[in-house]
Design an enzyme around this catalytic site. Structure first.
Site, PDB file in Angstrom:
ATOM      1  N   ASN A  31      26.580 -45.957  45.149  1.00  0.00           N
ATOM      2  CA  ASN A  31      26.817 -45.692  46.575  1.00  0.00           C
ATOM      3  C   ASN A  31      25.559 -45.290  47.337  1.00  0.00           C
ATOM      4  O   ASN A  31      25.565 -45.281  48.567  1.00  0.00           O
ATOM      5  CB  ASN A  31      27.896 -44.619  46.761  1.00  0.00           C
ATOM      6  CG  ASN A  31      29.279 -45.116  46.421  1.00  0.00           C
ATOM      7  OD1 ASN A  31      30.144 -44.342  46.039  1.00  0.00           O
ATOM      8  ND2 ASN A  31      29.529 -46.402  46.549  1.00  0.00           N
TER       9      ASN A  31
ATOM     10  N   ARG B 256      33.034 -46.758  59.669  1.00  0.00           N
ATOM     11  CA  ARG B 256      33.361 -46.559  58.251  1.00  0.00           C
ATOM     12  C   ARG B 256      33.621 -45.096  57.924  1.00  0.00           C
ATOM     13  O   ARG B 256      34.522 -44.783  57.148  1.00  0.00           O
ATOM     14  CB  ARG B 256      32.239 -47.110  57.370  1.00  0.00           C
ATOM     15  CG  ARG B 256      32.140 -48.622  57.407  1.00  0.00           C
ATOM     16  CD  ARG B 256      30.983 -49.141  56.572  1.00  0.00           C
ATOM     17  NE  ARG B 256      31.056 -48.704  55.188  1.00  0.00           N
ATOM     18  CZ  ARG B 256      31.796 -49.270  54.237  1.00  0.00           C
ATOM     19  NH1 ARG B 256      32.538 -50.323  54.516  1.00  0.00           N
ATOM     20  NH2 ARG B 256      31.788 -48.797  53.001  1.00  0.00           N
TER      21      ARG B 256
ATOM     22  N   ASP C  59      38.174 -45.812  46.814  1.00  0.00           N
ATOM     23  CA  ASP C  59      37.459 -46.994  47.262  1.00  0.00           C
ATOM     24  C   ASP C  59      38.259 -47.667  48.369  1.00  0.00           C
ATOM     25  O   ASP C  59      39.483 -47.667  48.344  1.00  0.00           O
ATOM     26  CB  ASP C  59      37.277 -47.959  46.077  1.00  0.00           C
ATOM     27  CG  ASP C  59      36.401 -49.144  46.417  1.00  0.00           C
ATOM     28  OD1 ASP C  59      35.454 -48.974  47.200  1.00  0.00           O
ATOM     29  OD2 ASP C  59      36.672 -50.238  45.902  1.00  0.00           O
TER      30      ASP C  59
END
Length: 195
Positions: free
Chosen positions: A84, A49, A36
């Site tokens: 997710n 990201r 994470d």
């Protein structure tokens, strides 16, 4: 005794050389890592990201090797939870592509290094190419006697328990299991990785 146990699983384990101040019996047999923060790490540095996800995945090989050297028998990487799926579509697609690329890229190395590969989580809902890639690596390393790398993909702990309970309920309803015999082992045998 601890070193003998470690070397049965991984003959190259040498915890005394790597951490001489730690008794081998104190080295954990199983380590779990929640992967994470990789996306946030990249965003804080002005990168997309997915750049963070790639860097996190790139560290996996070193972590797996070091765990083996320390005598750790199993490493579970919680890499993609059921929650997710709420991420942006392009990020989810990139993560699924990374899962396939990892499987293809590491398949031979895992077997050569004596590492068994397992995946826990719901296969339903994953793209077919992801399921095919993970099943290929699982089959390729199924008979390996060595440390286990377990990838938690499309995983949720509550969902795993609910799925196990549902399988157990079906077995009870079909008469395959006596309700009075239901115990921890009956539930454990229906988890994603019962062994």
């Amino acid at each position: 005794a601890a070193i003998e146990r470690m070397r049965r699983v991984n003959p190259g384990a040498d915890p005394l050389r790597l951490v001489p101040d730690v008794h081998p019996g104190r080295v954990p047999r199983h380590i779990a890592v929640i992967m994470d923060g990789n996306g946030r790490w990249a965003a804080e540095r002005g990168f997309p990201r997915i750049f963070g996800h790639r860097n996190g995945a790139g560290a996996v090989r070193d972590v797996v090797m070091q765990c083996g050297n320390l005598g750790v028998e199993a490493l579970t990487l919680y890499s993609f939870s059921l929650e997710n799926w709420k991420r942006p579509d392009d990020e989810v697609k990139a993560l699924m592509y990374m899962a396939v690329a990892y499987c293809h890229g590491e398949r031979e190395a895992l077997r050569r290094e004596g590492i068994r590969f397992r995946v826990i989580g719901r296969r339903e809902g994953l793209p077919s190419e992801v399921v095919e890639a993970i099943e290929s690596v699982e089959a390729h390393t199924a008979n390996v006697v060595g440390p286990t790398l377990c990838l938690a993909l499309n995983y949720g702990a509550r969902q795993e328990l609910a799925d196990a309970a549902r399988r157990l309920a079906r077995d009870v309803a079909a008469g395959r299991v006596d309700p009075e015999s239901v115990d921890e082992a009956a539930i454990a045998s229906r988890l994603y990785a019962p062994d």
